[in-house]
Design a protein around this motif. Structure first.
Motif, mmCIF file in Angstrom:
data_model
loop_
_atom_site.group_PDB
_atom_site.id
_atom_site.type_symbol
_atom_site.label_atom_id
_atom_site.label_comp_id
_atom_site.label_asym_id
_atom_site.label_seq_id
_atom_site.Cartn_x
_atom_site.Cartn_y
_atom_site.Cartn_z
ATOM 1 N N GLU A 164 0.832 -1.203 0.000
ATOM 2 C CA GLU A 164 0.000 0.000 0.000
ATOM 3 C C GLU A 164 0.865 1.251 0.000
ATOM 4 O O GLU A 164 1.917 1.305 0.634
ATOM 5 N N ILE A 165 0.394 2.248 -0.732
ATOM 6 C CA ILE A 165 1.011 3.575 -0.751
ATOM 7 C C ILE A 165 0.077 4.535 -0.028
ATOM 8 O O ILE A 165 -1.139 4.552 -0.282
ATOM 9 N N ARG A 166 0.631 5.347 0.880
ATOM 10 C CA ARG A 166 -0.185 6.309 1.619
ATOM 11 C C ARG A 166 0.450 7.694 1.538
ATOM 12 O O ARG A 166 1.662 7.842 1.614
ATOM 13 N N MET A 167 -0.421 8.692 1.394
ATOM 14 C CA MET A 167 -0.005 10.088 1.488
ATOM 15 C C MET A 167 -0.768 10.717 2.646
ATOM 16 O O MET A 167 -2.006 10.697 2.658
ATOM 17 N N ALA A 168 -0.022 11.222 3.636
ATOM 18 C CA ALA A 168 -0.631 11.815 4.840
ATOM 19 C C ALA A 168 -1.640 10.862 5.465
ATOM 20 O O ALA A 168 -2.707 11.273 5.932
ATOM 21 N N GLY A 169 -1.310 9.566 5.456
ATOM 22 C CA GLY A 169 -2.155 8.557 6.091
ATOM 23 C C GLY A 169 -3.258 8.004 5.225
ATOM 24 O O GLY A 169 -3.930 7.043 5.621
ATOM 25 N N ARG A 170 -3.472 8.566 4.045
ATOM 26 C CA ARG A 170 -4.566 8.120 3.176
ATOM 27 C C ARG A 170 -4.043 7.182 2.092
ATOM 28 O O ARG A 170 -3.108 7.542 1.370
ATOM 29 N N PRO A 171 -4.636 5.995 1.952
ATOM 30 C CA PRO A 171 -4.207 5.072 0.896
ATOM 31 C C PRO A 171 -4.394 5.698 -0.492
ATOM 32 O O PRO A 171 -5.388 6.384 -0.739
ATOM 33 N N GLN A 172 -3.417 5.459 -1.359
ATOM 34 C CA GLN A 172 -3.461 5.995 -2.710
ATOM 35 C C GLN A 172 -3.155 4.881 -3.708
ATOM 36 O O GLN A 172 -2.379 3.964 -3.415
ATOM 37 N N VAL A 173 -3.741 4.977 -4.882
ATOM 38 C CA VAL A 173 -3.416 4.093 -5.996
ATOM 39 C C VAL A 173 -2.953 4.978 -7.147
ATOM 40 O O VAL A 173 -3.744 5.741 -7.713
ATOM 41 N N PHE A 174 -1.665 4.889 -7.471
ATOM 42 C CA PHE A 174 -1.120 5.686 -8.558
ATOM 43 C C PHE A 174 -1.133 4.854 -9.841
ATOM 44 O O PHE A 174 -0.394 3.883 -9.972
ATOM 45 N N ARG A 175 -1.962 5.250 -10.781
ATOM 46 C CA ARG A 175 -2.018 4.544 -12.065
ATOM 47 C C ARG A 175 -1.019 5.107 -13.067
ATOM 48 O O ARG A 175 -0.768 4.505 -14.112
ATOM 49 N N SER A 176 -0.471 6.266 -12.743
ATOM 50 C CA SER A 176 0.492 6.916 -13.632
ATOM 51 C C SER A 176 1.237 7.979 -12.841
ATOM 52 O O SER A 176 0.805 8.366 -11.743
ATOM 53 N N PRO A 177 2.355 8.496 -13.389
ATOM 54 C CA PRO A 177 3.045 9.602 -12.724
ATOM 55 C C PRO A 177 2.154 10.832 -12.540
ATOM 56 O O PRO A 177 2.353 11.599 -11.595
#
Length: 256
Positions: free
Chosen positions: A59-72
């Motif tokens: 999992e990737i998180r920014m400021a505690g929120r899960p993120q899904v990066f599909r692209s740059p």
């Protein structure tokens, strides 16, 4: 709360597992040196962070929120900017145009050159980057100045977490120090910075923490204030003695 977290990240390429459950975090206003020998997984982790690769697990998180990066583009929208070794500058275009590359301000459907130049000067002044003129093409700049322009673009275009890939490689001593000073300035302004580098001395000069990867795993973490170049090199080579804080929780709670 960390600005960025990667938790249990795995990435495979065919039968090769480049990342084998990596935990990595960066605090706001922190400079982290990411080190390791060739093939350790540094570049793969950096590309996962900036959205160029999607992790197979974790999992990737920014400021505690899960993120899904599909692209740059998704990562950039969350405030992640990356400066690769090739810098991605357009030599024939001006300094101002490169600072705004891809995000040029417009007025009546045309590029607002006056605004672009004024804002570029303001950005460079704020970051204490000395350039003779924002009108000159970047082809006429030194290697160190070009590196600083690429970093200024990353910050200006919304980078709260700036990833730097070998920022002092192929630069002379004076240019290297200019880039290192800029990294310190970014920290003072609350930006988080990850410096991927093989230069132990430069990392220890500007980083708060050093994270060492080996074989697709985080093999150790050291606070710069309490480590030495020899200890970091030992971690990179895989012959450093275990330290008490290797298994201690990071600020985010994960293990090194």
């Amino acid at each position: 709360m960390p600005l960025f977290e990667a938790v249990g990240v795995r990435k495979r390429f065919g039968g090769v597992e480049a990342l084998r459950g990596v935990d990595f975090s960066v605090e706001p206003g922190e400079v982290v040196g990411l080190m390791g020998d060739n093939g350790a997984g540094k570049s793969t982790l950096m590309k996962v962070i900036c959205g160029a690769y999607r992790p197979d697990e974790g999992e990737i998180r920014m400021a505690g929120r899960p993120q899904v990066f599909r692209s740059p583009r998704d990562a950039a929208a969350c405030g992640i900017a990356v400066v690769y070794q090739n810098l991605g500058l357009v030599d024939q275009r001006s300094v101002a145009a490169n600072v705004f590359l891809g995000q040029e301000p417009r007025r009546f459907g045309l590029v607002d050159t006056r605004r672009m130049r004024a804002e570029a000067r303001e950005v460079l002044t704020t970051l204490r980057i000395r350039i003779p003129s924002v009108r000159m093409p970047v082809a006429g700049l030194s290697g160190g100045q070009r590196q600083c322009i690429a970093i200024a673009r990353a910050v200006h275009q919304g980078g709260e977490l700036v990833l730097l890939d070998e920022p002092t490689a192929a630069l002379g001593p004076e240019q290297q120090q200019n880039v290192l000073s800029l990294i310190r300035d970014l920290r003072e302004r609350g930006k988080a910075v990850v410096v991927v580098s093989h230069n132990v001395d430069h990392v220890l000069e500007v980083a708060d923490r050093v994270v060492v990867m080996r074989g697709g795993l985080v093999s150790g973490m050291r606070d710069v204030a309490t480590t030495t170049a020899a200890e970091v090199v030992g971690l990179i080579l895989g012959n450093a003695p275990a330290a008490a804080h290797d298994g201690a929780p990071h600020p985010s709670g994960e293990l090194a």
